[in-house]
Design a protein around this motif. Structure first.
Motif, PDB file in Angstrom:
ATOM      1  N   VAL A  40       0.809  -1.221   0.000  1.00  0.00           N
ATOM      2  CA  VAL A  40       0.000   0.000   0.000  1.00  0.00           C
ATOM      3  C   VAL A  40       0.845   1.276   0.000  1.00  0.00           C
ATOM      4  O   VAL A  40       0.477   2.272  -0.620  1.00  0.00           O
ATOM      5  CB  VAL A  40      -0.965   0.009   1.208  1.00  0.00           C
ATOM      6  CG1 VAL A  40      -1.988  -1.098   1.070  1.00  0.00           C
ATOM      7  CG2 VAL A  40      -0.219  -0.137   2.530  1.00  0.00           C
ATOM      8  N   ARG A  41       1.983   1.264   0.691  1.00  0.00           N
ATOM      9  CA  ARG A  41       2.828   2.453   0.758  1.00  0.00           C
ATOM     10  C   ARG A  41       4.296   2.066   0.781  1.00  0.00           C
ATOM     11  O   ARG A  41       4.949   2.128   1.828  1.00  0.00           O
ATOM     12  CB  ARG A  41       2.479   3.280   2.001  1.00  0.00           C
ATOM     13  CG  ARG A  41       1.150   3.997   1.945  1.00  0.00           C
ATOM     14  CD  ARG A  41       1.132   5.088   0.877  1.00  0.00           C
ATOM     15  NE  ARG A  41       2.135   6.094   1.125  1.00  0.00           N
ATOM     16  CZ  ARG A  41       1.923   7.176   1.899  1.00  0.00           C
ATOM     17  NH1 ARG A  41       0.764   7.363   2.490  1.00  0.00           N
ATOM     18  NH2 ARG A  41       2.878   8.072   2.052  1.00  0.00           N
ATOM     19  N   PRO A  42       4.861   1.652  -0.352  1.00  0.00           N
ATOM     20  CA  PRO A  42       6.280   1.252  -0.367  1.00  0.00           C
ATOM     21  C   PRO A  42       7.222   2.382   0.031  1.00  0.00           C
ATOM     22  O   PRO A  42       8.336   2.127   0.498  1.00  0.00           O
ATOM     23  CB  PRO A  42       6.505   0.818  -1.818  1.00  0.00           C
ATOM     24  CG  PRO A  42       5.423   1.483  -2.603  1.00  0.00           C
ATOM     25  CD  PRO A  42       4.246   1.545  -1.678  1.00  0.00           C
ATOM     26  N   ASP A  43       6.778   3.637  -0.148  1.00  0.00           N
ATOM     27  CA  ASP A  43       7.631   4.772   0.208  1.00  0.00           C
ATOM     28  C   ASP A  43       7.863   4.881   1.709  1.00  0.00           C
ATOM     29  O   ASP A  43       8.773   5.593   2.150  1.00  0.00           O
ATOM     30  CB  ASP A  43       7.013   6.081  -0.306  1.00  0.00           C
ATOM     31  CG  ASP A  43       5.626   6.322   0.274  1.00  0.00           C
ATOM     32  OD1 ASP A  43       4.735   5.465   0.050  1.00  0.00           O
ATOM     33  OD2 ASP A  43       5.427   7.352   0.947  1.00  0.00           O
ATOM     34  N   LEU A  44       7.037   4.184   2.510  1.00  0.00           N
ATOM     35  CA  LEU A  44       7.174   4.258   3.957  1.00  0.00           C
ATOM     36  C   LEU A  44       8.076   3.167   4.536  1.00  0.00           C
ATOM     37  O   LEU A  44       8.331   3.158   5.729  1.00  0.00           O
ATOM     38  CB  LEU A  44       5.790   4.176   4.624  1.00  0.00           C
ATOM     39  CG  LEU A  44       4.825   5.322   4.319  1.00  0.00           C
ATOM     40  CD1 LEU A  44       3.507   5.102   5.050  1.00  0.00           C
ATOM     41  CD2 LEU A  44       5.436   6.668   4.702  1.00  0.00           C
ATOM     42  N   VAL A  45       8.531   2.257   3.706  1.00  0.00           N
ATOM     43  CA  VAL A  45       9.396   1.166   4.176  1.00  0.00           C
ATOM     44  C   VAL A  45      10.849   1.596   4.017  1.00  0.00           C
ATOM     45  O   VAL A  45      11.354   1.723   2.903  1.00  0.00           O
ATOM     46  CB  VAL A  45       9.128  -0.130   3.392  1.00  0.00           C
ATOM     47  CG1 VAL A  45      10.062  -1.234   3.866  1.00  0.00           C
ATOM     48  CG2 VAL A  45       7.677  -0.562   3.557  1.00  0.00           C
ATOM     49  N   TYR A  46      11.523   1.809   5.125  1.00  0.00           N
ATOM     50  CA  TYR A  46      12.905   2.302   5.090  1.00  0.00           C
ATOM     51  C   TYR A  46      13.805   1.369   4.288  1.00  0.00           C
ATOM     52  O   TYR A  46      14.640   1.826   3.496  1.00  0.00           O
ATOM     53  CB  TYR A  46      13.428   2.436   6.519  1.00  0.00           C
ATOM     54  CG  TYR A  46      14.827   2.996   6.591  1.00  0.00           C
ATOM     55  CD1 TYR A  46      15.048   4.365   6.647  1.00  0.00           C
ATOM     56  CD2 TYR A  46      15.945   2.151   6.600  1.00  0.00           C
ATOM     57  CE1 TYR A  46      16.333   4.880   6.705  1.00  0.00           C
ATOM     58  CE2 TYR A  46      17.225   2.656   6.660  1.00  0.00           C
ATOM     59  CZ  TYR A  46      17.417   4.029   6.717  1.00  0.00           C
ATOM     60  OH  TYR A  46      18.691   4.524   6.763  1.00  0.00           O
ATOM     61  N   GLY A  47      13.645   0.076   4.480  1.00  0.00           N
ATOM     62  CA  GLY A  47      14.510  -0.872   3.800  1.00  0.00           C
ATOM     63  C   GLY A  47      14.304  -0.949   2.306  1.00  0.00           C
ATOM     64  O   GLY A  47      15.126  -1.528   1.594  1.00  0.00           O
ATOM     65  N   ALA A  48      13.208  -0.364   1.807  1.00  0.00           N
ATOM     66  CA  ALA A  48      12.931  -0.397   0.362  1.00  0.00           C
ATOM     67  C   ALA A  48      13.355   0.881  -0.337  1.00  0.00           C
ATOM     68  O   ALA A  48      13.213   0.990  -1.557  1.00  0.00           O
ATOM     69  CB  ALA A  48      11.436  -0.646   0.130  1.00  0.00           C
TER      70      ALA A  48
END
Length: 355
Positions: free
Chosen positions: A204-212
């Motif tokens: 839903v929000r890949p921008d919020l995953v630090y590791g990504a």
């Protein structure tokens, strides 16, 4: 894995307390680079989610259960430095309010459960994402493997601490074999929870995953038979990328898990408790300093209905953790802002003078 008072002697408990304090201090500085106006409240939510999921003990072997440690999950979602702080906040809330994990052993617990799990998990995770294809599936696969390895690493770290400062004379080789063995099984459960959670957020929000961050390969276009980088997309306005829905959904999930699902958790002793009872590690266990807390053992004092008592305690724990965690991370974020603002002001003054 929560170490109670009495397992480790005073000198080693003090030494690990110093190590834990140093790790937290380093993490406070490092978290300033990881946190921004969107991720600061999310970090508090991650701490609350870890608290909630740690109430969900799952069976792993005959008479033994396990629960999430959370270091891998926190490191991948919000960054390794912030991850150490997330788990540390959870451990502090559990020790003070719920008599879970000794207060004199708080340094041991932070070192083993927050520092070791986060460092090992993030090192493995970063190593894997560098060699795997730059796809979302690679993130979840890397998260799974990192989480699997972080749990027995923490078990080995505890055994090392116990070998140096244990209060009972037991064969360390047997303790190591038992601890690592059962925590490999627990690690599989940890990995499943971590991969599912990271995968859900990425969906839903890949921008919020630090590791990504920075792992998406640039879009290529074929021009005159050659592949060239596509023009960068226009930045999305901050208002259009609000984290409010994600935050509310995460908080609601944490409250449901802690307030309702936790009633169905396994009542069997966790990995450390089982090994301690089998090997005699718990011979000198001391009563917890906050054993008379109204929330001790994840229940409300005076309430006889176990379902209501445990559920309310879980809801209170989630609420307290999200407030404490968010407060800490906003303070870290504000500290970063206050340190950068003076430089900006000076630069602006220089420009004005030159004009």
């Amino acid at each position: 894995m929560h170490v109670p008072d009495g397992f480790i002697n005073a000198p080693v408990s003090l030494a690990t307390g110093v190590v834990a304090a140093g790790a937290v201090a380093v993490s406070l500085r490092g978290a300033r680079r990881e946190l921004d106006e969107r991720t600061a409240p999310l970090a508090g939510l991650v701490a609350a989610f870890i608290f909630a999921v740690q109430m969900l003990n799952f069976p792993v072997a005959a008479g033994t259960s396990g629960h999430l440690l959370g270091g891998a999950l926190a490191a991948i979602l919000v960054g390794p430095y912030t991850g150490v702080l997330c788990v540390s906040v959870v451990l502090l809330m559990q020790g003070v309010l719920f008599a879970d994990g000794g207060l004199t052993a708080l340094g041991v617990n932070i070192t083993v459960m927050a520092v070791v799990t986060t460092v090992v998990a993030y090192a493995v995770f970063r190593g894997l994402v560098k060699v795997l294809p730059k796809k979302r599936r690679s993130i979840t696969v890397s998260a799974f493997v990192a989480a699997v390895l972080s749990v027995p690493a923490a078990a080995a770290a505890f055994t090392l601490v116990y070998a140096v400062g244990g209060t009972t004379d037991v064969p360390i080789g047997q303790v190591l074999t038992a601890m690592v063995g059962v925590h490999v099984l627990i690690g599989i459960g940890e990995a499943a929870i971590t991969a599912l959670t990271v995968g859900a957020v990425i969906a839903v929000r890949p921008d919020l995953v630090y590791g990504a961050r920075g792992l998406t390969a640039p879009l290529k276009l074929r021009v005159n038979g050659e592949l060239v980088d596509a023009p960068a997309a226009e930045p999305v306005p901050a208002a259009a990328r609000s984290t409010r829905k994600v935050w509310l959904a995460g908080l609601a999930t944490s409250l449901v898990l802690a307030g309702f699902v936790s009633f169905y958790a396994s009542a069997n002793p966790d990995g450390l408790e089982k090994v301690a009872a089998d090997k005699g590690i718990d011979a000198k266990t001391e009563e917890h300093a906050t054993a008379d807390s109204p929330l001790a053992d994840y229940g409300i004092e005076g309430l006889t209905n176990a379902r209501i008592s445990g559920g309310l305690a879980g809801v209170i724990g989630v609420g307290v953790t999200v407030v404490a965690g968010t407060g800490v991370f906003w303070a870290v974020r504000r500290r970063r802002t206050s340190e950068t603002c003076p430089a900006s002001v000076r630069d602006a003054s220089d420009v004005a003078e030159n004009v």
